[in-house]
Write a protein that holds these residues in place. Sequence first.
Motif, PDB file in Angstrom:
ATOM      1  N   VAL A  92      49.285 -22.965  57.696  1.00 46.28           N
ATOM      2  CA  VAL A  92      47.833 -23.205  57.751  1.00 46.28           C
ATOM      3  C   VAL A  92      47.146 -22.060  58.488  1.00 46.28           C
ATOM      4  O   VAL A  92      46.133 -21.517  58.022  1.00 46.28           O
ATOM      5  N   ALA A 107      47.027 -18.961  56.527  1.00 47.19           N
ATOM      6  CA  ALA A 107      46.021 -19.064  55.459  1.00 47.19           C
ATOM      7  C   ALA A 107      44.613 -18.840  56.003  1.00 47.19           C
ATOM      8  O   ALA A 107      43.799 -18.160  55.374  1.00 47.19           O
ATOM      9  N   VAL A 108      44.313 -19.375  57.179  1.00 45.44           N
ATOM     10  CA  VAL A 108      42.968 -19.195  57.730  1.00 45.44           C
ATOM     11  C   VAL A 108      42.711 -17.727  58.071  1.00 45.44           C
ATOM     12  O   VAL A 108      41.570 -17.270  58.028  1.00 45.44           O
ATOM     13  N   VAL A 158      40.704 -15.857  55.422  1.00 43.01           N
ATOM     14  CA  VAL A 158      39.273 -16.093  55.220  1.00 43.01           C
ATOM     15  C   VAL A 158      38.528 -14.876  55.759  1.00 43.01           C
ATOM     16  O   VAL A 158      38.626 -14.561  56.946  1.00 43.01           O
ATOM     17  N   VAL A 207      35.190 -21.717  54.973  1.00 45.18           N
ATOM     18  CA  VAL A 207      35.806 -22.636  54.030  1.00 45.18           C
ATOM     19  C   VAL A 207      35.804 -24.027  54.654  1.00 45.18           C
ATOM     20  O   VAL A 207      35.599 -24.181  55.859  1.00 45.18           O
ATOM     21  N   LYS A 212      39.408 -26.954  51.288  1.00 45.81           N
ATOM     22  CA  LYS A 212      39.659 -25.637  50.677  1.00 45.81           C
ATOM     23  C   LYS A 212      40.825 -24.933  51.371  1.00 45.81           C
ATOM     24  O   LYS A 212      41.684 -24.340  50.715  1.00 45.81           O
ATOM     25  N   LEU A 213      40.870 -25.012  52.713  1.00 46.25           N
ATOM     26  CA  LEU A 213      41.969 -24.382  53.443  1.00 46.25           C
ATOM     27  C   LEU A 213      43.298 -25.040  53.086  1.00 46.25           C
ATOM     28  O   LEU A 213      44.315 -24.354  52.947  1.00 46.25           O
ATOM     29  N   THR A 253      46.702 -23.123  51.444  1.00 48.17           N
ATOM     30  CA  THR A 253      47.944 -23.141  52.206  1.00 48.17           C
ATOM     31  C   THR A 253      49.118 -23.506  51.307  1.00 48.17           C
ATOM     32  O   THR A 253      49.094 -24.563  50.665  1.00 48.17           O
ATOM     33  N   VAL A 309      45.960 -29.773  58.487  1.00 47.61           N
ATOM     34  CA  VAL A 309      45.072 -28.625  58.677  1.00 47.61           C
ATOM     35  C   VAL A 309      44.289 -28.790  59.972  1.00 47.61           C
ATOM     36  O   VAL A 309      44.209 -27.865  60.790  1.00 47.61           O
ATOM     37  N   ASP A 336      39.704 -19.761  63.401  1.00 47.09           N
ATOM     38  CA  ASP A 336      39.457 -21.163  63.069  1.00 47.09           C
ATOM     39  C   ASP A 336      37.968 -21.500  63.023  1.00 47.09           C
ATOM     40  O   ASP A 336      37.568 -22.500  62.435  1.00 47.09           O
ATOM     41  N   VAL A 394      36.259 -22.311  59.600  1.00 45.06           N
ATOM     42  CA  VAL A 394      36.458 -23.576  58.889  1.00 45.06           C
ATOM     43  C   VAL A 394      35.334 -24.509  59.323  1.00 45.06           C
ATOM     44  O   VAL A 394      35.320 -25.001  60.450  1.00 45.06           O
TER      45      VAL A 394
END
Length: 155
Positions: A80, A83-84, A87, A93, A97-98, A102, A116, A131, A134
């Motif tokens: 996770v 993945a962030v 962005v 997002v 979406k996150l 992932t 998440v 973060d 998000v």
Amino acid sequence: MSTDAAAGIYARESGYLERYVQVGTAGGRVISVSFPESPDDDAGGELPLLDRVQAYLEGEEDDFADVDVAMTMPTDQRRVLEAVREVPYGEQVSVKKLAGMTPKLDVDDDEAHQLVRTALADNPAPLVVPDHRVRDGPSAAPPEVEQRLRSLEGL
């Protein structure tokens, strides 16, 4: 990018955040980022990453994607946070979406959404692992810091 610094704690005051940015390093990697009102007594001030953070807080675009962060959490949470980091600066997002970004998470699964949220709340290096991008998830940064980071990026 390695932090190229000895293991330790480094801090610098930020007028924009009205507090310090404190970075912990070990083995050439960032292990923590925090935002205390006063730094640890043994915190040093000279760290190239803090120069970049200062420039970012003064409006210079930086996504910190090249900063090596120690991801010593469970694998699913690490995915996770990785993945962030994808962005882009100035974009945001949703938690859903996150989850979809992932690997091995189902975008429509409520348990994935909770995973998440947990990963974001436990993020060891907010700002470097952004973060604040998000919009409906928690941030490991204090709420006033999260809001200033969002404002800085026009979110």
